[in-house]
Design a protein around this motif. Structure first.
Motif, PDB file in Angstrom:
ATOM      1  N   ILE A   1      -0.808   1.424  20.743  1.00  0.00           N
ATOM      2  CA  ILE A   1      -1.729   1.913  21.755  1.00  0.00           C
ATOM      3  C   ILE A   1      -2.193   3.324  21.385  1.00  0.00           C
ATOM      4  CG2 ILE A   1      -2.007   2.484  24.205  1.00  0.00           C
ATOM      5  CD1 ILE A   1      -1.655  -0.538  23.572  1.00  0.00           C
ATOM      6  N   HIS A   2      -3.509   3.495  21.306  1.00  0.00           N
ATOM      7  CA  HIS A   2      -4.127   4.772  20.971  1.00  0.00           C
ATOM      8  C   HIS A   2      -5.007   5.251  22.118  1.00  0.00           C
ATOM      9  CE1 HIS A   2      -3.467   4.323  16.501  1.00  0.00           C
ATOM     10  NE2 HIS A   2      -3.503   3.035  16.820  1.00  0.00           N
ATOM     11  N   VAL A   3      -5.280   6.550  22.147  1.00  0.00           N
ATOM     12  CA  VAL A   3      -6.324   7.123  23.000  1.00  0.00           C
ATOM     13  C   VAL A   3      -7.307   7.833  22.080  1.00  0.00           C
ATOM     14  CG1 VAL A   3      -6.881   8.768  24.824  1.00  0.00           C
ATOM     15  CG2 VAL A   3      -4.868   7.313  25.022  1.00  0.00           C
ATOM     16  N   ALA A   4      -8.586   7.558  22.261  1.00  0.00           N
ATOM     17  CA  ALA A   4      -9.607   7.929  21.279  1.00  0.00           C
ATOM     18  C   ALA A   4      -9.948   9.406  21.261  1.00  0.00           C
ATOM     19  CB  ALA A   4     -10.877   7.127  21.539  1.00  0.00           C
ATOM     20  N   GLU A   5      -9.584  10.152  22.310  1.00  0.00           N
ATOM     21  CA  GLU A   5     -10.029  11.538  22.437  1.00  0.00           C
ATOM     22  C   GLU A   5     -11.559  11.609  22.369  1.00  0.00           C
ATOM     23  OE1 GLU A   5      -7.114  14.466  22.576  1.00  0.00           O
ATOM     24  OE2 GLU A   5      -7.270  12.630  23.748  1.00  0.00           O
ATOM     25  N   GLY A   6     -12.189  10.701  23.083  1.00  0.00           N
ATOM     26  CA  GLY A   6     -13.640  10.653  23.127  1.00  0.00           C
ATOM     27  C   GLY A   6     -14.112   9.379  23.793  1.00  0.00           C
ATOM     28  N   PRO A   7     -15.428   9.210  23.907  1.00  0.00           N
ATOM     29  CA  PRO A   7     -15.978   8.050  24.601  1.00  0.00           C
ATOM     30  C   PRO A   7     -16.010   6.780  23.745  1.00  0.00           C
ATOM     31  CG  PRO A   7     -17.745   9.528  23.963  1.00  0.00           C
ATOM     32  CD  PRO A   7     -16.458  10.212  23.594  1.00  0.00           C
ATOM     33  N   TYR A   8     -16.260   5.695  24.400  1.00  0.00           N
ATOM     34  CA  TYR A   8     -16.281   4.347  23.817  1.00  0.00           C
ATOM     35  C   TYR A   8     -17.263   4.250  22.651  1.00  0.00           C
ATOM     36  CZ  TYR A   8     -17.066  -0.819  24.144  1.00  0.00           C
ATOM     37  OH  TYR A   8     -17.198  -2.165  23.917  1.00  0.00           O
ATOM     38  N   SER A   9     -18.517   4.617  22.889  1.00  0.00           N
ATOM     39  CA  SER A   9     -19.549   4.436  21.865  1.00  0.00           C
ATOM     40  C   SER A   9     -19.290   5.302  20.637  1.00  0.00           C
ATOM     41  CB  SER A   9     -20.932   4.749  22.442  1.00  0.00           C
ATOM     42  OG  SER A   9     -21.001   6.081  22.897  1.00  0.00           O
ATOM     43  N   SER A  10     -18.810   6.530  20.840  1.00  0.00           N
ATOM     44  CA  SER A  10     -18.548   7.422  19.711  1.00  0.00           C
ATOM     45  C   SER A  10     -17.420   6.903  18.835  1.00  0.00           C
ATOM     46  CB  SER A  10     -18.209   8.827  20.214  1.00  0.00           C
ATOM     47  OG  SER A  10     -19.273   9.377  20.947  1.00  0.00           O
ATOM     48  N   THR A  11     -16.429   6.295  19.461  1.00  0.00           N
ATOM     49  CA  THR A  11     -15.307   5.738  18.706  1.00  0.00           C
ATOM     50  C   THR A  11     -15.774   4.578  17.841  1.00  0.00           C
ATOM     51  OG1 THR A  11     -13.829   6.369  20.513  1.00  0.00           O
ATOM     52  CG2 THR A  11     -12.994   4.761  18.918  1.00  0.00           C
ATOM     53  N   ILE A  12     -16.567   3.694  18.416  1.00  0.00           N
ATOM     54  CA  ILE A  12     -17.103   2.562  17.661  1.00  0.00           C
ATOM     55  C   ILE A  12     -17.985   3.054  16.519  1.00  0.00           C
ATOM     56  CG2 ILE A  12     -18.650   0.571  17.813  1.00  0.00           C
ATOM     57  CD1 ILE A  12     -17.655   0.277  20.746  1.00  0.00           C
ATOM     58  N   SER A  13     -18.856   4.011  16.819  1.00  0.00           N
ATOM     59  CA  SER A  13     -19.755   4.554  15.804  1.00  0.00           C
ATOM     60  C   SER A  13     -18.989   5.212  14.660  1.00  0.00           C
ATOM     61  CB  SER A  13     -20.703   5.563  16.454  1.00  0.00           C
ATOM     62  OG  SER A  13     -21.596   6.124  15.516  1.00  0.00           O
ATOM     63  N   TRP A  14     -17.878   5.880  14.992  1.00  0.00           N
ATOM     64  CA  TRP A  14     -17.058   6.532  13.967  1.00  0.00           C
ATOM     65  C   TRP A  14     -16.493   5.511  13.001  1.00  0.00           C
ATOM     66  CZ3 TRP A  14     -16.691  10.519  11.285  1.00  0.00           C
ATOM     67  CH2 TRP A  14     -15.500  11.011  10.744  1.00  0.00           C
ATOM     68  N   PHE A  15     -16.082   4.380  13.495  1.00  0.00           N
ATOM     69  CA  PHE A  15     -15.524   3.352  12.618  1.00  0.00           C
ATOM     70  C   PHE A  15     -16.583   2.720  11.722  1.00  0.00           C
ATOM     71  CE2 PHE A  15     -12.071   2.460  16.038  1.00  0.00           C
ATOM     72  CZ  PHE A  15     -11.422   3.632  15.676  1.00  0.00           C
ATOM     73  N   GLU A  16     -17.852   2.906  12.072  1.00  0.00           N
ATOM     74  CA  GLU A  16     -18.958   2.406  11.246  1.00  0.00           C
ATOM     75  C   GLU A  16     -19.334   3.395  10.148  1.00  0.00           C
ATOM     76  OE1 GLU A  16     -21.890   1.868  14.243  1.00  0.00           O
ATOM     77  OE2 GLU A  16     -21.129  -0.086  14.902  1.00  0.00           O
ATOM     78  N   ASN A  17     -18.686   4.560  10.132  1.00  0.00           N
ATOM     79  CA  ASN A  17     -19.024   5.661   9.241  1.00  0.00           C
ATOM     80  C   ASN A  17     -17.943   5.807   8.167  1.00  0.00           C
ATOM     81  OD1 ASN A  17     -19.483   8.211   8.077  1.00  0.00           O
ATOM     82  ND2 ASN A  17     -20.232   9.074   9.992  1.00  0.00           N
ATOM     83  N   CYS A  18     -18.326   5.749   6.899  1.00  0.00           N
ATOM     84  CA  CYS A  18     -17.330   5.837   5.821  1.00  0.00           C
ATOM     85  C   CYS A  18     -16.625   7.189   5.764  1.00  0.00           C
ATOM     86  CB  CYS A  18     -17.985   5.534   4.479  1.00  0.00           C
ATOM     87  SG  CYS A  18     -18.342   3.778   4.222  1.00  0.00           S
ATOM     88  N   ALA A  19     -17.188   8.212   6.408  1.00  0.00           N
ATOM     89  CA  ALA A  19     -16.498   9.508   6.462  1.00  0.00           C
ATOM     90  C   ALA A  19     -15.198   9.412   7.243  1.00  0.00           C
ATOM     91  CB  ALA A  19     -17.406  10.560   7.102  1.00  0.00           C
TER      92      ALA A  19
END
Length: 383
Positions: A243-261
């Motif tokens: 179980i994790h907490v993203a330290e941010g909103p839903y969309s930003s977390t998803i978008s981050w996982f789409e980013n190779c950085a």
């Protein structure tokens, strides 16, 4: 309307006390080593109104963004500072989530537009709001939209994802009200707007039928062939849920996982409203735990929000996440106990306190483990 119909009144009171709500004009920034960090300044409502007037951005839009991003709180810069290989290390800062990482630098752009330093934008609530308003205003140019509807494209550009625009416009349409940690109460009345429809892959792309498919970039996980049911054992059988907490909103977390950085991912992301995205197939290895053995034998679930804000953890989120975990427990014969359903803080690898090589503390003190485990058991018995 989104409201403060949150999980526990006692946790909310504790949070207000820890945030120094009795101090006039004190704004919670977070905690460091047990110390409460605060700053004295004007009301949050006044700061939104000042930035809106200065940069000709609708105050309702700024309010909706701030609510969706952080529930109108100012997280410390360390909460989601850029950290390569960290699922929560997006490089997003402040109540308005200005970004600074190897692939985007909206915080730097805001600094140029306002003349404020990057340190001010990261640490000062008023500066962060001003920087956001300046950047958003610059995105639309000199001719400003005549209605709220006209800001959707700029909002998509602001966060580099149309899901963000859709989520913020959902807040605009429903309205929001909340008493924040300083004791100030804010209210955003419902607005007459259309919510942008975001098209996703068919649900057949997901393992879990209630999820929508938002695939992580292939550079952020390991393409594998793990066991996808309890009777198809291999060396990477799934026996743990993290179980994790993203330290941010839903969309930003998803978008981050789409980013190779990122060099990080999780299998699922759960929103405060109970929405759910699958980003990595269960048979593949998400890079979420900061410890390879745990990665290879686990499913990672991120939850939108912040570990130091009890308002992040809504009833809808608990139920959606518990239903998902119950499904894993049934599918992979994972025991419903705290040895097999763990927080990120319990992952091995930290030389001190915390979990994984980056010593994470999520899901933090306000995550209600007792309630969560009971809900998992409840849903397991109904599968």
């Amino acid at each position: 309307m989104y409201s403060e119909d949150r999980f526990t009144t006692m946790n909310r009171r504790d949070f207000l006390r820890l945030g120094g709500a009795g101090l006039a004009g004190a704004t919670l920034l977070g905690t460091a080593g047990g110390r409460v960090l605060a700053q004295t300044e004007s009301s949050l409502e006044a700061q939104f109104e000042t930035a809106a007037r200065k940069y000709k951005v609708p105050v309702e839009l700024l309010l909706a963004m701030g609510y969706y991003n952080t529930l109108w709180e100012m997280p410390p810069p360390s909460a989601s500072a850029y950290r390569k290989g960290d699922p929560e290390g997006r490089g997003d800062y402040g109540i308005m989530q200005l970004t600074q990482n190897p692939s985007r630098n909206t915080l730097g752009e805001a600094a140029k537009l306002t003349g404020l330093s990057e340190a001010q934008l990261k640490n000062d609530r008023s500066a962060n709001i001003e920087g956001s308003a300046a950047f958003l205003s610059d995105l639309v140019g000199k001719t400003k939209p005549k209605s709220l509807e006209g800001w959707q494209e700029a909002l998509t550009q602001y966060a580099d994802t149309d899901l963000y625009a859709s989520q913020v416009y959902g807040v605009l349409k429903g309205g929001a009200s909340l008493t924040i940690s300083t004791g100030e109460r804010l209210k955003l009345s419902p607005q007459d707007v259309e919510v942008l429809q975001v098209y996703t892959a068919q649900s057949g792309a997901t393992n879990y039928p209630r999820a929508v498919w938002y695939p992580a970039a292939s550079c952020n996980y390991t393409n594998s062939n793990r066991a996808v049911s309890y009777n198809s054992y291999n060396s990477y059988n799934i026996d743990t849920i993290v179980i994790h907490v993203a330290e941010g909103p839903y969309s930003s977390t998803i978008s981050w996982f789409e980013n190779c950085a990122a060099q990080a991912s999780a299998h699922y992301v759960v929103s405060s409203e109970g929405g759910m995205a699958q980003c990595v197939r269960e048979e593949d290895i998400a890079w979420h735990a900061g410890w390879w053995y745990t990665n290879t034998h686990s499913i990672g679930i991120e939850h939108a929000g912040y570990i130091n804000n009890p308002d992040s953890f809504t009833r809808s989120m608990y139920h959606a996440s518990a239903r998902l975990s119950a499904w894993f427990c049934k599918m992979y014969e994972i025991p419903i106990d705290r040895k097999h359903i763990i927080g990120h803080s319990q992952v091995p690898g930290c030389p001190g306190s915390g979990g994984g090589v980056n010593c994470h503390t999520d899901p933090g003190p306000y995550w209600n483990w007792d309630k969560y485990m009971l809900l998992i058991d409840y849903y397991w018995n109904r599968l």
